[in-house]
Enzyme design. Structure first.
Site, PDB file in Angstrom:
ATOM      1  CG  ASP A 176      79.661  54.657  41.284  1.00 61.47           C
ATOM      2  OD1 ASP A 176      78.464  54.606  41.592  1.00 61.47           O
ATOM      3  OD2 ASP A 176      80.161  54.022  40.328  1.00 61.47           O
ATOM      4  CG  ASN A 184      75.939  42.909  40.758  1.00 61.80           C
ATOM      5  OD1 ASN A 184      76.435  42.260  41.670  1.00 61.80           O
ATOM      6  ND2 ASN A 184      75.280  44.039  40.973  1.00 61.80           N
ATOM      7  CG  HIS A 189      72.465  40.246  41.537  1.00 61.39           C
ATOM      8  ND1 HIS A 189      72.571  41.599  41.362  1.00 61.39           N
ATOM      9  CD2 HIS A 189      71.900  39.754  40.406  1.00 61.39           C
ATOM     10  CE1 HIS A 189      72.090  41.942  40.180  1.00 61.39           C
ATOM     11  NE2 HIS A 189      71.681  40.833  39.573  1.00 61.39           N
ATOM     12  CG  ASP A 193      74.155  41.527  47.784  1.00 63.42           C
ATOM     13  OD1 ASP A 193      74.070  42.570  47.102  1.00 63.42           O
ATOM     14  OD2 ASP A 193      73.198  40.757  47.982  1.00 63.42           O
ATOM     15  CD  GLU A 219      76.602  50.964  41.321  1.00 72.58           C
ATOM     16  OE1 GLU A 219      76.703  51.257  40.109  1.00 72.58           O
ATOM     17  OE2 GLU A 219      75.559  50.494  41.828  1.00 72.58           O
TER      18      GLU A 219
END
Length: 302
Positions: A176, A184, A189, A193, A219
């Protein structure tokens, strides 16, 4: 196309072969149904032109055997018969034939049947291709290009059954990305990504060829490591963590100042025979422990 012609009459066989080759197709021949069935299994022709009455295996039995195989690509079957009654035609179609031609064979008639066969087999080949593409898309995460949860459930079920059957160990590692929400929030965002793609690529590059790397959600990523004990699995995941750190992706919201991840590892072995679901739960608990211990590290399940 590859065309298989089966007929126990040598004269009819020669006429059919000449007609097939004049139509521009590759032709193989069989003198009885048994030979035809062996050639079909070995070469998977696109079209089978078969006499109805043959020794060893007749045309109807050959049709049924081909249809029972259910191969990915469709085989078009033309039944040759000197018995043109409605019952004979119907029995042939019910056995799996697509069309029929009465004997003595007219090369022009066979040529027209092969034109139809080419259209039908081409259509089926296109459909098979699109099915493969859609199946792959359904099992692929669109953001990272990794396999998704659907593919994971299929692969993990097979691996667990095989490992339990043969007494082999395997491990899973749940990873994780640390403080990803704040990443973010800080960078947007789109940057998030890009960071997930970078982590995914790094995990895939670190894993062995036989390992599976999946996007577990958000994630989170999951590594499935066949024939790997938990000690070896932890070493592999720690190498992946070092590789992610080496990317040096800035993260002002993390105490380390750059992007990293935490991971939990659990393993199936002769001394720890549990379900695949339990392994995932144990890896999740170990991941939680890694987060609680300060993040940016790998922990083994107890």
């Amino acid at each position: 196309m590859r065309v298989l012609v089966a007929d126990d009459d040598p004269g009819s066989l020669l006429v059919a072969r000449a007609a097939v080759e004049r139509s521009g197709h590759d032709c193989m021949t069989a003198a009885d149904g048994g030979e035809a069935w062996a050639l079909f299994q070995a070469h998977r022709p696109d079209v089978v032109v078969t006499d109805r009455m043959m020794p060893v295996m007749d045309g109807l039995e050959l049709c049924r055997a081909i249809r029972a195989e259910e191969p990915e690509l469709y085989t078009y079957i033309v039944l040759l018969t000197s018995q043109g009654s409605r019952d004979d035609v119907l029995s042939g179609l019910e056995a799996g034939a697509d069309d029929y031609v009465t004997k003595p064979l007219d090369p022009f008639v066979l040529h027209t049947r092969l034109l139809v066969a080419l259209r039908i087999t081409t259509l089926h080949a296109d459909l098979a291709h699109y099915r493969r593409v859609l199946s792959e898309q359904a099992r692929t995460d669109p953001l990272t290009g990794l396999h998704n949860r659907l593919k994971l459930s299929e692969d993990l079920e097979q691996l667990h059954a095989r490992s339990a059957r043969h007494g082999e160990e395997y491990s899973v590692a749940l990873c994780d990305v640390d403080n990803f929400k704040s990443y973010n929030d800080l960078y947007g965002h789109q940057a998030g990504d890009l960071a997930l793609r970078a982590v995914a690529s790094t995990l895939a590059a670190t894993a062995r060829r036989t390992d599976g790397v999946y996007r577990f959600g958000g994630e989170e990523f999951l590594l499935v490591l066949p024939r790997q004990g938990v000690i070896g699995a932890r070493a592999l995941v720690e190498r992946a963590l070092c590789a992610v750190r080496d990317l040096a992706i800035p993260h002002a919201g993390d105490p380390s100042g750059q992007l990293g991840f935490s991971a939990g590892v659990s393993g199936f072995s002769a001394g720890h025979v549990v379900s695949a679901e339990m392994l995932l739960n144990e890896a999740d608990a170990a991941l939680y422990a890694a987060k609680a211990a300060g993040r940016n590290q790998v922990m083994l399940a107890p």
